[in-house]
Design a protein around this motif. Structure first.
Motif, PDB file in Angstrom:
ATOM      1  N   ALA A  11      77.822  25.323  -5.262  1.00  0.00           N
ATOM      2  CA  ALA A  11      79.113  25.310  -4.297  1.00  0.00           C
ATOM      3  C   ALA A  11      78.806  23.832  -3.295  1.00  0.00           C
ATOM      4  CB  ALA A  11      78.932  26.264  -3.157  1.00  0.00           C
ATOM      5  N   THR A  12      77.665  22.928  -3.690  1.00  0.00           N
ATOM      6  CA  THR A  12      77.287  21.913  -3.114  1.00  0.00           C
ATOM      7  C   THR A  12      77.086  20.859  -4.095  1.00  0.00           C
ATOM      8  OG1 THR A  12      75.168  22.069  -2.823  1.00  0.00           O
ATOM      9  CG2 THR A  12      76.174  23.180  -1.071  1.00  0.00           C
ATOM     10  N   PRO A  13      76.768  19.583  -3.847  1.00  0.00           N
ATOM     11  CA  PRO A  13      76.648  18.473  -4.734  1.00  0.00           C
ATOM     12  C   PRO A  13      75.261  18.901  -5.471  1.00  0.00           C
ATOM     13  CG  PRO A  13      77.348  17.445  -2.635  1.00  0.00           C
ATOM     14  CD  PRO A  13      76.947  18.989  -2.261  1.00  0.00           C
ATOM     15  N   ALA A  14      74.745  20.015  -5.000  1.00  0.00           N
ATOM     16  CA  ALA A  14      73.386  20.365  -5.686  1.00  0.00           C
ATOM     17  C   ALA A  14      73.541  21.386  -6.861  1.00  0.00           C
ATOM     18  CB  ALA A  14      72.101  20.906  -4.777  1.00  0.00           C
ATOM     19  N   VAL A  15      73.187  21.011  -7.687  1.00  0.00           N
ATOM     20  CA  VAL A  15      73.344  21.944  -9.109  1.00  0.00           C
ATOM     21  C   VAL A  15      72.022  22.878  -9.278  1.00  0.00           C
ATOM     22  CG1 VAL A  15      74.042  22.241 -11.645  1.00  0.00           C
ATOM     23  CG2 VAL A  15      75.144  20.361 -10.115  1.00  0.00           C
ATOM     24  N   THR A  16      72.166  23.933  -8.791  1.00  0.00           N
ATOM     25  CA  THR A  16      70.947  24.655  -8.770  1.00  0.00           C
ATOM     26  C   THR A  16      70.632  25.794  -9.667  1.00  0.00           C
ATOM     27  OG1 THR A  16      70.803  24.037  -6.354  1.00  0.00           O
ATOM     28  CG2 THR A  16      69.544  26.040  -6.978  1.00  0.00           C
ATOM     29  N   ALA A  17      69.628  25.784 -10.378  1.00  0.00           N
ATOM     30  CA  ALA A  17      69.287  27.096 -11.191  1.00  0.00           C
ATOM     31  C   ALA A  17      67.744  27.397 -10.984  1.00  0.00           C
ATOM     32  CB  ALA A  17      69.492  26.868 -12.466  1.00  0.00           C
ATOM     33  N   GLY A  18      67.569  28.533 -10.606  1.00  0.00           N
ATOM     34  CA  GLY A  18      65.886  28.856 -10.486  1.00  0.00           C
ATOM     35  C   GLY A  18      65.759  30.404 -10.907  1.00  0.00           C
ATOM     36  N   VAL A  19      64.617  30.632 -11.097  1.00  0.00           N
ATOM     37  CA  VAL A  19      64.015  32.055 -11.587  1.00  0.00           C
ATOM     38  C   VAL A  19      63.123  32.468 -10.572  1.00  0.00           C
ATOM     39  CG1 VAL A  19      62.861  33.428 -13.339  1.00  0.00           C
ATOM     40  CG2 VAL A  19      64.128  31.194 -14.057  1.00  0.00           C
ATOM     41  N   VAL A  20      63.426  33.806  -9.998  1.00  0.00           N
ATOM     42  CA  VAL A  20      62.479  34.061  -8.738  1.00  0.00           C
ATOM     43  C   VAL A  20      62.283  35.579  -9.283  1.00  0.00           C
ATOM     44  CG1 VAL A  20      62.915  34.751  -6.403  1.00  0.00           C
ATOM     45  CG2 VAL A  20      64.156  32.976  -7.331  1.00  0.00           C
ATOM     46  N   ARG A  21      60.942  35.919  -9.144  1.00  0.00           N
ATOM     47  CA  ARG A  21      60.626  37.266  -9.015  1.00  0.00           C
ATOM     48  C   ARG A  21      60.773  37.952  -7.800  1.00  0.00           C
ATOM     49  NH1 ARG A  21      55.574  36.607 -11.139  1.00  0.00           N
ATOM     50  NH2 ARG A  21      56.466  37.099 -13.299  1.00  0.00           N
TER      51      ARG A  21
END
Length: 211
Positions: A11-21
């Protein structure tokens, strides 16, 4: 119950992907990949997801849920993240939770904080938070029309600078912020993008055919 969550936001200029436990209220970020480029959502999201999974040492089959930021954000970038999240959910048979992307920033703030992101057209998307909980918004306005009744501002650095308020460090939605913004006690709802206004592209009228 422990969840292994893929968290995505475009939704912003940051293309974010992460794995969270997630184990109850405990949140552990296993890996994250972020590329800040407002024109690279389609090109960078899948590589970032693949890299985050590899960094975490897991495969897609280990995922038990997907969380995605639903905006507000520009039409093109936003649909990349939401379509990707929906595809992972359908392929893996896991629930997909949508959250307000501003909430994923606001949850990392303390006190009365205004969160702003770029809405283009010399406007900002904004919402106001009290100790991480949204109390007003989201909305889109010119900066001069945003009620700055807060003790600090967070979000897009360029746009936060337009407000005469102390800065808090939260800038973009993070994987941990996305996961913490979910109401895990409620079932996932259909994904609905928060555009807050009509897309820039407009359909052309059908040509008039004369007999």
């Amino acid at each position: 119950m422990t969840d292994v969550v893929l968290a995505i936001d475009t939704a912003t200029p940051a293309v974010t992907a992460g794995v969270v436990r997630r184990d109850g209220d405990r949140i552990d970020v296993l890996a994250e990949r972020v590329t800040v480029d407002p024109r690279a959502h389609a090109e960078q999201l899948t590589p970032n997801v693949v890299a985050a999974l590899a960094d975490a040492g897991i495969t897609v089959n280990d995922l038990t849920a997907v969380v995605v930021g639903c905006g507000p954000g520009p039409f093109t970038g936003l649909r990349v993240g939401m379509a990707t999240a929906a595809a992972f959910g359908q392929a893996l048979g896991v629930p997909v939770y949508g959250v307000c992307s501003l909430d994923a920033i606001g949850v990392d703030t303390a006190g009365e904080v205004l969160v702003v992101t770029d809405a283009r057209r010399r406007e900002v998307y904004w919402a106001r938070y009290r100790d991480g909980e949204r109390v007003e918004g989201p909305a889109v306005n010119a900066p001069s029309d945003v009620p700055a009744n807060a003790g600090a501002v967070a979000g897009s650095p360029e746009h936060a600078a337009l407000f005469a308020l102390p800065r808090q460090p939260a800038v973009y939605p993070t994987p941990s912020g996305l996961v913490r913004a979910v109401d895990w006690t409620a079932p996932p709802q259909p994904l609905v993008p928060l555009y807050l206004r009509r897309p820039d592209a407009k359909p052309q009228p059908a040509p008039v055919v004369t007999p």
